[in-house]
Design an enzyme around this catalytic site. Structure first.
Site, PDB file in Angstrom:
ATOM      1  N   ASN A   1       0.845  -1.226   0.070  1.00 56.88           N
ATOM      2  CA  ASN A   1      -0.080   0.084   0.160  1.00 56.88           C
ATOM      3  C   ASN A   1       0.860   1.112   0.097  1.00 56.88           C
ATOM      4  O   ASN A   1       0.257   2.382   0.462  1.00 56.88           O
ATOM      5  CB  ASN A   1      -1.006  -0.024   1.108  1.00 56.88           C
ATOM      6  CG  ASN A   1      -1.763  -1.081   1.122  1.00 56.88           C
ATOM      7  OD1 ASN A   1      -2.464  -1.280   0.235  1.00 56.88           O
ATOM      8  ND2 ASN A   1      -1.661  -1.774   2.345  1.00 56.88           N
ATOM      9  N   CYS A   2       2.059   1.163  -0.490  1.00 59.79           N
ATOM     10  CA  CYS A   2       3.019   2.373  -0.514  1.00 59.79           C
ATOM     11  C   CYS A   2       2.816   2.839  -1.788  1.00 59.79           C
ATOM     12  O   CYS A   2       2.854   2.325  -2.810  1.00 59.79           O
ATOM     13  CB  CYS A   2       4.407   2.162  -0.030  1.00 59.79           C
ATOM     14  SG  CYS A   2       4.570   2.107   1.520  1.00 59.79           S
ATOM     15  N   LEU A   3       2.396   4.194  -1.882  1.00 56.94           N
ATOM     16  CA  LEU A   3       2.624   4.634  -3.146  1.00 56.94           C
ATOM     17  C   LEU A   3       4.050   5.302  -3.715  1.00 56.94           C
ATOM     18  O   LEU A   3       4.601   5.655  -3.122  1.00 56.94           O
ATOM     19  CB  LEU A   3       1.421   5.797  -3.309  1.00 56.94           C
ATOM     20  CG  LEU A   3      -0.118   5.439  -3.381  1.00 56.94           C
ATOM     21  CD1 LEU A   3      -0.994   6.451  -3.173  1.00 56.94           C
ATOM     22  CD2 LEU A   3      -0.300   4.483  -4.429  1.00 56.94           C
TER      23      LEU A   3
END
Lengths: 110, 102, 130, 120
Positions: free
Chosen positions: A108-110
């Site tokens: 979920n890291c952009l």
């Protein structure tokens, strides 16, 4: 994309994460860290090995809050603080330390 | 406070509705959607449990469009109330939480 | 009232994402606000710009895009779910060195935290799954 | 603003991605600095069995990820008693020791005590 370590080409993705996490060695960690302008000290290694322990235990790369809590549990309250980790791996300790430790990118890291 | 339960599986093949019924409180509502509307048939496996719940104050709704689409309009149990999407929205306003059983 | 919607079902193989769409339309028709529509699990397939359904069948892909455009609603696609299933925007296609990208206009990639944020900032949270 | 959010996980592990993606969503709550509670029911209780060897089918063990929950601000873990009973799963078969095992009535109350439910 490649990182050259000991005259060997190591495949990395566009953000510098290892494509094959099995390839990780301390030399590769040093090279990845250098790209992020981090010179690895004993304090860094402590967190890098801690992250690898976390991954072995839980099969995921920790998010920031989980990393802080885990550090607190393993290394004590004085190190289990966001500020301590931020000083070592600015500006984004969970992402950066995972990268140097040869773990997959935290989800979920952009 | 109460909960709206939506169920979109047929009770002829799934135990989804049975699970929903087991934890349904007396002020809750149940909305049968999609294949869930097959559970509105009088012959459905949990039909009696739905009647019992209904007598305790749980209103059982079914999506009108889904009922009609499947040719069930004249086959559903008499206590089932048909609703459209406007009604669905109203139900989510009346009941605070929405649990979707799928 | 502020609503957020969690769409977990695929656009064609099951009916549930159409139900989600109809529900959103009804929410807006009654004058409520839709804060965010979050696409997760197989729901992320709603965001492909490469689906080509026959002309005489429902085109849910277009419908989501129009809904977003006409009402200025955020359509957020879970990045973790999308990358696993092959829905990428330009930026991610470069990051992972892929030769194409297929995220439709109107959709953005976002973290799962946005699902939680949507819940925190909405009065109602409705899940559509299958 | 803190809200009471309950994530309900009702699907079996491995055969479909639902259970895994439900847990991923639960972990994301910590990233957003929100605490949420988790309820396992129906086939979802199979996620809690000991002795999982998911490497046999090239997947990650639920047991490992579940063990990480204390580091992710998961406030409460609940298990549906009837789901365990139906599957003849006893306390000693479960990975998680600190979960509360709830009756149908307790779950009805729990649902109605939330601000939001995330259904999986």
């Amino acid at each position: 994309m490649f990182l050259v370590v000991n005259n060997k080409q190591i495949a990395i993705d566009g953000d510098g994460y290892l494509i094959d996490t099995q390839q990780w060695t301390p030399e590769i960690a040093t090279a990845i860290a250098a790209q992020e302008n981090i010179q690895i000290s004993d304090a860094h290694w402590e967190i890098i090995y801690l992250l690898q322990d976390f991954y072995r235990e839980f099969e995921i790369s920790p998010a920031m809050r989980a990393l802080v809590k885990y550090t607190e549990k393993k290394l004590g309250a004085h190190k289990g603080k966001s500020i301590y980790l931020l000083q070592l791996f600015p500006p984004s300790p969970a992402k950066l330390a995972s990268k140097i430790a040869g773990l997959p990118r935290p989800a979920n890291c952009l | 406070m109460s909960t709206l339960h939506t169920v979109n599986k047929s009770s002829f093949t799934h135990s989804t509705l049975k699970s929903c019924i087991s934890v349904c409180a007396n002020n809750d509502g149940i909305l049968l959607l999609e294949d869930g509307v097959f559970s509105a048939l009088q012959s459905a496996p949990d039909a009696e449990a739905l009647i019992t719940l209904n007598e305790k104050g749980v209103v059982i709704y079914a999506s009108q469009d889904d009922i009609k689409a499947r040719g069930l309009e004249h086959k559903i149990a008499s206590h089932i109330q048909l609703t459209n999407y406007e009604g669905f929205v109203s139900l989510t306003l009346y009941h605070k939480c929405i649990q979707s059983w799928y | 009232m502020i609503f957020s919607i969690n769409v977990q079902s695929p656009p064609y193989s099951t009916q549930a994402s159409y139900t989600a769409y109809r529900f959103c339309k009804a929410v807006l028709a009654q004058g409520h606000q839709v804060h965010r529509i979050f696409f997760y699990q197989d729901g992320i397939y709603c965001a492909t710009r490469l689906a080509a359904p026959p002309q005489d069948e429902l085109n849910l892909y277009d419908k989501w895009q129009n809904l977003a455009k006409e009402n200025e609603i955020e359509l957020v696609v879970c990045i973790a779910a999308a990358l696993r299933r092959g829905i990428l925007n330009l930026e991610e296609s470069i990051r992972y060195q892929k030769d194409a990208h297929n995220l439709a206009e109107g959709f953005t990639l976002g973290g799962l935290g946005q699902l939680i944020e949507a819940a925190v900032n909405s009065d109602r949270m409705v899940t559509f799954g299958n | 603003m803190q809200k009471k959010i309950l994530l309900i996980s009702r699907h079996a592990p491995y055969g479909s991605s639902t259970a895994k993606e439900a847990l991923d969503a639960a972990l994301a709550a910590a990233v957003y600095e929100q605490s949420l509670s988790l309820l396992f029911m129906d086939d979802g209780v199979f996620q809690l069995l000991k002795d999982q060897q998911a490497q046999q089918i090239n997947q990650k063990n639920f047991s490992s990820i579940l063990a990480a929950l204390p580091f992710y601000d998961i406030e409460n873990i609940y298990i549906h008693q009837e789901s365990l009973k139906k599957r003849i799963i006893e306390n000693k078969d479960l990975l998680i020791e600190h979960a509360a095992i709830l009756t149908n009535e307790q779950i009805s109350t729990l649902l109605n005590d939330q601000d939001h439910i995330l259904s999986f």
